[in-house]
Design a protein around this motif. Sequence first.
Motif, PDB file in Angstrom:
ATOM      1  N   ILE A  57       0.854  -1.189   0.000  1.00  0.00           N
ATOM      2  CA  ILE A  57       0.000   0.000   0.000  1.00  0.00           C
ATOM      3  C   ILE A  57       0.890   1.238   0.000  1.00  0.00           C
ATOM      4  O   ILE A  57       1.933   1.274   0.652  1.00  0.00           O
ATOM      5  CB  ILE A  57      -0.975   0.034   1.200  1.00  0.00           C
ATOM      6  N   GLU A  58       0.461   2.257  -0.745  1.00  0.00           N
ATOM      7  CA  GLU A  58       1.238   3.484  -0.897  1.00  0.00           C
ATOM      8  C   GLU A  58       0.314   4.680  -0.775  1.00  0.00           C
ATOM      9  O   GLU A  58      -0.872   4.612  -1.085  1.00  0.00           O
ATOM     10  CB  GLU A  58       1.941   3.493  -2.268  1.00  0.00           C
ATOM     11  N   CYS A  63      -5.583   4.853  -2.479  1.00  0.00           N
ATOM     12  CA  CYS A  63      -5.183   3.599  -1.829  1.00  0.00           C
ATOM     13  C   CYS A  63      -5.342   3.707  -0.315  1.00  0.00           C
ATOM     14  O   CYS A  63      -5.996   2.858   0.304  1.00  0.00           O
ATOM     15  CB  CYS A  63      -3.742   3.262  -2.183  1.00  0.00           C
ATOM     16  N   GLY A  67      -9.653   4.736   0.770  1.00  0.00           N
ATOM     17  CA  GLY A  67      -9.541   3.307   0.491  1.00  0.00           C
ATOM     18  C   GLY A  67      -9.582   2.522   1.782  1.00  0.00           C
ATOM     19  O   GLY A  67     -10.650   2.255   2.328  1.00  0.00           O
ATOM     20  N   CYS A  89      -9.701  -7.318   2.525  1.00  0.00           N
ATOM     21  CA  CYS A  89      -8.255  -7.498   2.662  1.00  0.00           C
ATOM     22  C   CYS A  89      -7.927  -8.703   3.531  1.00  0.00           C
ATOM     23  O   CYS A  89      -6.942  -9.415   3.280  1.00  0.00           O
ATOM     24  CB  CYS A  89      -7.626  -6.238   3.246  1.00  0.00           C
ATOM     25  N   TRP A  99       4.935  -0.761   2.933  1.00  0.00           N
ATOM     26  CA  TRP A  99       4.461   0.623   3.069  1.00  0.00           C
ATOM     27  C   TRP A  99       5.669   1.481   3.411  1.00  0.00           C
ATOM     28  O   TRP A  99       6.628   0.962   3.978  1.00  0.00           O
ATOM     29  CB  TRP A  99       3.423   0.672   4.221  1.00  0.00           C
ATOM     30  N   ARG A 339      -6.085   4.182 -11.317  1.00  0.00           N
ATOM     31  CA  ARG A 339      -7.163   3.215 -11.121  1.00  0.00           C
ATOM     32  C   ARG A 339      -7.261   2.349 -12.368  1.00  0.00           C
ATOM     33  O   ARG A 339      -7.682   2.804 -13.428  1.00  0.00           O
ATOM     34  CB  ARG A 339      -8.495   3.913 -10.853  1.00  0.00           C
ATOM     35  N   GLN A 371      -1.117  -2.587  -6.204  1.00  0.00           N
ATOM     36  CA  GLN A 371      -1.275  -2.359  -4.781  1.00  0.00           C
ATOM     37  C   GLN A 371      -2.572  -3.016  -4.329  1.00  0.00           C
ATOM     38  O   GLN A 371      -3.211  -3.685  -5.127  1.00  0.00           O
ATOM     39  CB  GLN A 371      -1.264  -0.867  -4.499  1.00  0.00           C
ATOM     40  N   VAL A 373      -5.609  -1.658  -2.713  1.00  0.00           N
ATOM     41  CA  VAL A 373      -6.929  -1.019  -2.793  1.00  0.00           C
ATOM     42  C   VAL A 373      -6.870   0.193  -3.721  1.00  0.00           C
ATOM     43  O   VAL A 373      -5.986   1.047  -3.588  1.00  0.00           O
ATOM     44  CB  VAL A 373      -7.419  -0.578  -1.396  1.00  0.00           C
ATOM     45  N   ASN A 374      -7.789   0.245  -4.687  1.00  0.00           N
ATOM     46  CA  ASN A 374      -8.065   1.389  -5.565  1.00  0.00           C
ATOM     47  C   ASN A 374      -6.984   1.724  -6.580  1.00  0.00           C
ATOM     48  O   ASN A 374      -7.291   2.147  -7.696  1.00  0.00           O
ATOM     49  CB  ASN A 374      -8.386   2.652  -4.751  1.00  0.00           C
ATOM     50  N   VAL A 375      -5.724   1.582  -6.249  1.00  0.00           N
ATOM     51  CA  VAL A 375      -4.623   1.915  -7.149  1.00  0.00           C
ATOM     52  C   VAL A 375      -4.062   0.619  -7.720  1.00  0.00           C
ATOM     53  O   VAL A 375      -3.502  -0.193  -6.977  1.00  0.00           O
ATOM     54  CB  VAL A 375      -3.526   2.699  -6.408  1.00  0.00           C
ATOM     55  N   ALA A 377      -5.372  -2.207  -8.341  1.00  0.00           N
ATOM     56  CA  ALA A 377      -5.691  -3.013  -7.160  1.00  0.00           C
ATOM     57  C   ALA A 377      -6.809  -4.020  -7.402  1.00  0.00           C
ATOM     58  O   ALA A 377      -7.677  -3.816  -8.254  1.00  0.00           O
ATOM     59  CB  ALA A 377      -6.100  -2.081  -6.020  1.00  0.00           C
TER      60      ALA A 377
END
Length: 520
Positions: A57-58, A63, A67, A89, A99, A339, A371, A373-375, A377
């Motif tokens: 995750i970043e 994210c 997110g 997750c 991270w 995304r 990654q 979540v969202n990015v 992902a």
Amino acid sequence: MIEPPLLPPGTAPQSISFPAHDLTFPLGRLDRRATMIRIDPTARIGRINPNLYGMFIEHLGRCIYGGIYDEGSRLSDSEGFRIDVLKACQHLAPPLLRWPGGNFVSGYHWLDGIGAKDKRPRQFDRAWFAEESNRFGTDEFIAFCRRLDSEPYICANAGTGTLDEAATWVEYCNGWGDTHYANLRRQGGNRVPYNVRYWGLGNEMYGSWQIGHLDAEDYAKKALEMAKLMRWTDPRIALVACGLGQPEWDEPVLERLRSTPGGLDYLSVHCYVGDNDYYKNVSSVTYMEDILERTKASLCRVFGVNDAAQAPVKIAVDEWNVWFSNRSNEPYDNENKLREIYDLSDALCVATFLHLFQRECRVVTMANLAQMVNVIAPILTSPDGLILQAIYHPLVLLRHHSGDYAVEASADAGELTVAQTGTRPVPILDLSTSVSEDGARLYLSVVNRHESEAIESPLVVSGATVEWQRGWQVNAAGVHERNSFEQPNLVRTRELHPDPTARAYTFPAHSHTVLEASLH
């Protein structure tokens, strides 16, 4: 918006009966070429490190904020974590979570992200041209890891960061003594050290896009000094150096870091692939194979061994994924940076990456999908819910239905004759096989890359009687089907019920199948 049901690991929205020779998806004609899958459950390649199923995750796009962490949302708990995202997750069950970056870390100063949230400074993120609130910092990251039961992996700032900053971050996380930074952690209510084991010595410092970009010699000098101070602060930590998968970078770095107190533990490589062309996409794991071959060769040369598994440094693929359609450095006010919307072909590609890591388990002992979540992902969120993207399904399947040891197997179903990538042939059937620690359970994971033809294959398991017990399959009506908030289950996992005594299996076109058996 539709919030799809969240499923326990290994389950699916729908179960179907599946006789051994029937087609679950009757798409295209049956492939009549002679095929056979041969498995030797006693020929162990090596132990599969659970860290191969790690995530990343970043501070990028949505994210973190919007997110996994969404203060004030009706879907969040009292700590600010999105409950629905947390559950999704948890099903991914990453043993290891990296991270804060990524490119972001090369401009990140960890002290900005501790203490009272309302007093943390807002900063401009020069890596991704965004505003950073710093409301999610080290303490929040550790809390999230604990909720996931994941080991934290922190990447230190080798760009604008100082040697002292890297060492004091280790002290803040791991210090037991009556020292300033350990006491800062205690003041935040965390008396017991976090005991963060895994630490990265910067991110992609070879790249001109990186803040503080260095050449190989200068990076190696800086990384060595970082490693010394961090290791002297806590001798127990494991260190990951930036690798490129090219000898002109990797070998000077490895040579210099051989003198790290306690030794270097990992050399990282990154790999992003993908293409709109179906066959190029599902065969692009060959790029990763080429990177690993070059990296293994460098390990052998530097450490004077004939087998890279004998080198003291292992390979960490701590960023990998399908990422090709959204690579622009967008304006800072675009909250949906990077995304990626994934389809079935992307899911098959992801499955082949995990197959490769399992087969290379003697040298690849860490991997982190970028990654979570969202990015780029497997999980996409909206203010009202989330969807599980196509690539989510093979990630969950192979995390929960793989054995402890990879074993030798082969398939002779032929090779793709169109749109090959990389430098090597691409088999139509890509597979990985593994067994449990006691050798009593067998796991067979197969991707049929053929777009239109099913492959019927005899299954020959040497030295054992096989009883097929369970199975799962990821597929859809077409290779470019993708899930959306309106249609969240176009690509999904279906449970299979194989014939326990089956000696052959039909793998549908464009599918990922996992079969589990007991061995007697």
